[in-house]
Design a protein around this motif. Structure first.
Motif, PDB file in Angstrom:
ATOM      1  N   PHE A 140      29.079 -26.026 -13.959  1.00  0.00           N
ATOM      2  CA  PHE A 140      30.456 -25.602 -13.273  1.00  0.00           C
ATOM      3  C   PHE A 140      30.417 -23.802 -14.190  1.00  0.00           C
ATOM      4  O   PHE A 140      29.782 -23.927 -14.007  1.00  0.00           O
ATOM      5  CB  PHE A 140      31.440 -25.413 -13.015  1.00  0.00           C
ATOM      6  CG  PHE A 140      32.012 -25.699 -14.940  1.00  0.00           C
ATOM      7  CD1 PHE A 140      32.746 -24.992 -15.428  1.00  0.00           C
ATOM      8  CD2 PHE A 140      31.971 -26.971 -15.412  1.00  0.00           C
ATOM      9  CE1 PHE A 140      32.918 -25.004 -16.760  1.00  0.00           C
ATOM     10  CE2 PHE A 140      31.720 -27.248 -16.723  1.00  0.00           C
ATOM     11  CZ  PHE A 140      33.017 -26.562 -17.283  1.00  0.00           C
ATOM     12  N   ARG A 141      30.742 -23.392 -12.852  1.00  0.00           N
ATOM     13  CA  ARG A 141      31.126 -21.765 -12.672  1.00  0.00           C
ATOM     14  C   ARG A 141      32.165 -21.761 -13.146  1.00  0.00           C
ATOM     15  O   ARG A 141      32.987 -22.115 -12.602  1.00  0.00           O
ATOM     16  CB  ARG A 141      30.728 -21.228 -11.797  1.00  0.00           C
ATOM     17  CG  ARG A 141      28.790 -21.305 -11.207  1.00  0.00           C
ATOM     18  CD  ARG A 141      28.572 -20.481 -10.340  1.00  0.00           C
ATOM     19  NE  ARG A 141      28.657 -18.746 -10.308  1.00  0.00           N
ATOM     20  CZ  ARG A 141      27.936 -18.373 -10.900  1.00  0.00           C
ATOM     21  NH1 ARG A 141      26.897 -18.414 -11.741  1.00  0.00           N
ATOM     22  NH2 ARG A 141      27.925 -16.691 -11.208  1.00  0.00           N
ATOM     23  N   VAL A 142      32.558 -20.788 -13.730  1.00  0.00           N
ATOM     24  CA  VAL A 142      33.950 -19.735 -14.305  1.00  0.00           C
ATOM     25  C   VAL A 142      34.033 -18.734 -14.062  1.00  0.00           C
ATOM     26  O   VAL A 142      32.856 -18.319 -15.234  1.00  0.00           O
ATOM     27  CB  VAL A 142      35.032 -20.772 -15.951  1.00  0.00           C
ATOM     28  CG1 VAL A 142      34.993 -22.561 -15.069  1.00  0.00           C
ATOM     29  CG2 VAL A 142      34.380 -20.650 -16.768  1.00  0.00           C
ATOM     30  N   GLU A 143      35.245 -18.046 -14.518  1.00  0.00           N
ATOM     31  CA  GLU A 143      34.313 -16.810 -14.731  1.00  0.00           C
ATOM     32  C   GLU A 143      36.041 -16.022 -16.329  1.00  0.00           C
ATOM     33  O   GLU A 143      37.005 -16.868 -15.872  1.00  0.00           O
ATOM     34  CB  GLU A 143      35.601 -16.127 -13.835  1.00  0.00           C
ATOM     35  CG  GLU A 143      35.946 -14.234 -13.366  1.00  0.00           C
ATOM     36  CD  GLU A 143      36.307 -13.179 -12.630  1.00  0.00           C
ATOM     37  OE1 GLU A 143      35.985 -12.048 -12.669  1.00  0.00           O
ATOM     38  OE2 GLU A 143      37.739 -14.229 -12.185  1.00  0.00           O
ATOM     39  N   ASP A 144      35.421 -15.691 -17.452  1.00  0.00           N
ATOM     40  CA  ASP A 144      36.030 -16.185 -18.117  1.00  0.00           C
ATOM     41  C   ASP A 144      35.513 -15.103 -19.512  1.00  0.00           C
ATOM     42  O   ASP A 144      34.080 -14.369 -19.127  1.00  0.00           O
ATOM     43  CB  ASP A 144      35.909 -17.439 -18.715  1.00  0.00           C
ATOM     44  CG  ASP A 144      37.349 -17.330 -19.938  1.00  0.00           C
ATOM     45  OD1 ASP A 144      38.099 -16.740 -20.818  1.00  0.00           O
ATOM     46  OD2 ASP A 144      37.594 -19.126 -19.815  1.00  0.00           O
ATOM     47  N   GLU A 145      35.674 -14.647 -20.832  1.00  0.00           N
ATOM     48  CA  GLU A 145      35.101 -14.543 -21.259  1.00  0.00           C
ATOM     49  C   GLU A 145      33.918 -14.874 -21.842  1.00  0.00           C
ATOM     50  O   GLU A 145      34.771 -16.199 -22.566  1.00  0.00           O
ATOM     51  CB  GLU A 145      36.109 -13.568 -22.579  1.00  0.00           C
ATOM     52  CG  GLU A 145      36.962 -12.599 -22.643  1.00  0.00           C
ATOM     53  CD  GLU A 145      37.931 -12.215 -23.847  1.00  0.00           C
ATOM     54  OE1 GLU A 145      38.950 -11.103 -23.556  1.00  0.00           O
ATOM     55  OE2 GLU A 145      37.934 -13.056 -24.661  1.00  0.00           O
ATOM     56  N   MET A 146      33.127 -14.698 -22.587  1.00  0.00           N
ATOM     57  CA  MET A 146      32.297 -15.586 -22.893  1.00  0.00           C
ATOM     58  C   MET A 146      32.024 -14.995 -23.988  1.00  0.00           C
ATOM     59  O   MET A 146      31.107 -14.663 -24.389  1.00  0.00           O
ATOM     60  CB  MET A 146      30.604 -15.410 -21.337  1.00  0.00           C
ATOM     61  CG  MET A 146      29.372 -16.107 -22.580  1.00  0.00           C
ATOM     62  SD  MET A 146      27.675 -15.830 -21.734  1.00  0.00           S
ATOM     63  CE  MET A 146      27.444 -15.573 -19.760  1.00  0.00           C
ATOM     64  N   TYR A 147      32.345 -16.656 -24.918  1.00  0.00           N
ATOM     65  CA  TYR A 147      32.196 -16.040 -26.395  1.00  0.00           C
ATOM     66  C   TYR A 147      30.295 -16.277 -26.811  1.00  0.00           C
ATOM     67  O   TYR A 147      29.925 -17.397 -27.041  1.00  0.00           O
ATOM     68  CB  TYR A 147      33.269 -17.180 -27.157  1.00  0.00           C
ATOM     69  CG  TYR A 147      34.598 -16.615 -27.104  1.00  0.00           C
ATOM     70  CD1 TYR A 147      34.675 -15.522 -26.434  1.00  0.00           C
ATOM     71  CD2 TYR A 147      35.354 -16.863 -28.372  1.00  0.00           C
ATOM     72  CE1 TYR A 147      36.097 -15.294 -26.948  1.00  0.00           C
ATOM     73  CE2 TYR A 147      36.554 -16.463 -28.446  1.00  0.00           C
ATOM     74  CZ  TYR A 147      36.915 -15.456 -27.571  1.00  0.00           C
ATOM     75  OH  TYR A 147      38.310 -14.806 -28.169  1.00  0.00           O
ATOM     76  N   LEU A 148      30.518 -15.039 -27.584  1.00  0.00           N
ATOM     77  CA  LEU A 148      28.929 -14.915 -28.187  1.00  0.00           C
ATOM     78  C   LEU A 148      29.321 -15.250 -30.042  1.00  0.00           C
ATOM     79  O   LEU A 148      29.841 -14.488 -30.275  1.00  0.00           O
ATOM     80  CB  LEU A 148      28.069 -13.627 -28.030  1.00  0.00           C
ATOM     81  CG  LEU A 148      27.823 -13.802 -26.233  1.00  0.00           C
ATOM     82  CD1 LEU A 148      27.306 -12.350 -26.368  1.00  0.00           C
ATOM     83  CD2 LEU A 148      27.049 -15.194 -26.063  1.00  0.00           C
TER      84      LEU A 148
END
Length: 243
Positions: A140-148
């Protein structure tokens, strides 16, 4: 069943997240939930079956970290969300440092936040479709902060994304990762941590004292039904592992 929710910290709309999580917990009439704004209520944590944390830049004391380890080793389940593993320090040059100030706590969680690119849509891939948290889910796709995150212990990745690029706001800026964990499980004794990195949210006034007013409130993954499905499954994960 007893659940304890720790919802507190910086730079996020904690009130919104706390309320949404309490609504989900209220879907289970057998759960009795207590709430706190830090890790100091050690008696309630020790007595709980499920610990849920939505925090940012909130670190337990060494004694509280020892209790959290005992809680897990004794069979407790911990649903850790978004910024639970984040320590943020705004340096004089404007860059955000993410120092390794609580290594025992981060080892317990299994990861330590170090950076994220600007908020934008990204794809999340199902890594392990055979786990109860991911069974039947599609990518799936979301718009969010991608935590590294930097891994601090062995973890079982259930959902992941990918990232190659530069995070200009953070000291640990350059990344080339084929597997960025989005959801993972970490076993500790008879208990376990389930960590879901999604779920950023921010209102107009949540960046103080860094900024007085944030013009664009953000809800990110909270706008997506799949995120609520993962939260519901996370609560069921905490209950199903008991007994």
């Amino acid at each position: 069943m007893k659940a304890h929710l720790v919802a507190a910290g910086k730079y996020h709309d904690i009130d919104f997240a706390r309320l949404e999580l309490l609504k989900l917990l209220a879907e289970h009439p057998e759960i009795r939930t207590s709430v706190s704004s830090d890790y100091a209520d050690t008696d309630r944590i020790a007595a709980a079956n499920l610990l849920i944390t939505y925090t940012c830049d909130l670190i337990p004391t060494p004694d509280q970290t020892i209790l959290l380890r005992r809680f897990l080793e004794g069979g407790g389940r911990w649903l850790a969300l978004h910024g639970t593993n984040a320590v943020l320090r705004f340096a004089a040059d404007g860059i955000v440092d993410t120092p390794d100030e609580a290594p025992e706590f981060m080892e317990l969680l299994g990861s330590r936040f170090t950076a994220h690119p600007p908020i934008e849509p990204f794809k999340v891939f199902v890594t392990r479709p055979d786990h109860p948290m991911t069974a039947g889910l599609r990518d799936f796709r979301v718009e969010d902060e991608m935590y590294l995150n930097r891994r601090t212990a062995d973890i079982d990745v259930l959902l992941h994304t990918r990232f190659t690029g530069h995070c200009a706001e953070f000291r640990d800026a350059d990344w080339d990762e084929a597997e960025v964990p989005v959801l993972y499980e970490r076993r500790v004794g008879d208990g376990a941590v389930l960590y879901l990195t999604l779920g950023h949210c921010r209102g107009h006034y949540d960046l103080r004292p860094v900024a007085d007013f944030w013009p664009h409130p953000q809800r990110c993954s909270w706008n997506y039904p799949v995120f609520y499905e993962l939260l519901r499954r996370g609560i069921r994960w905490g209950l199903s592992q008991l007994g």
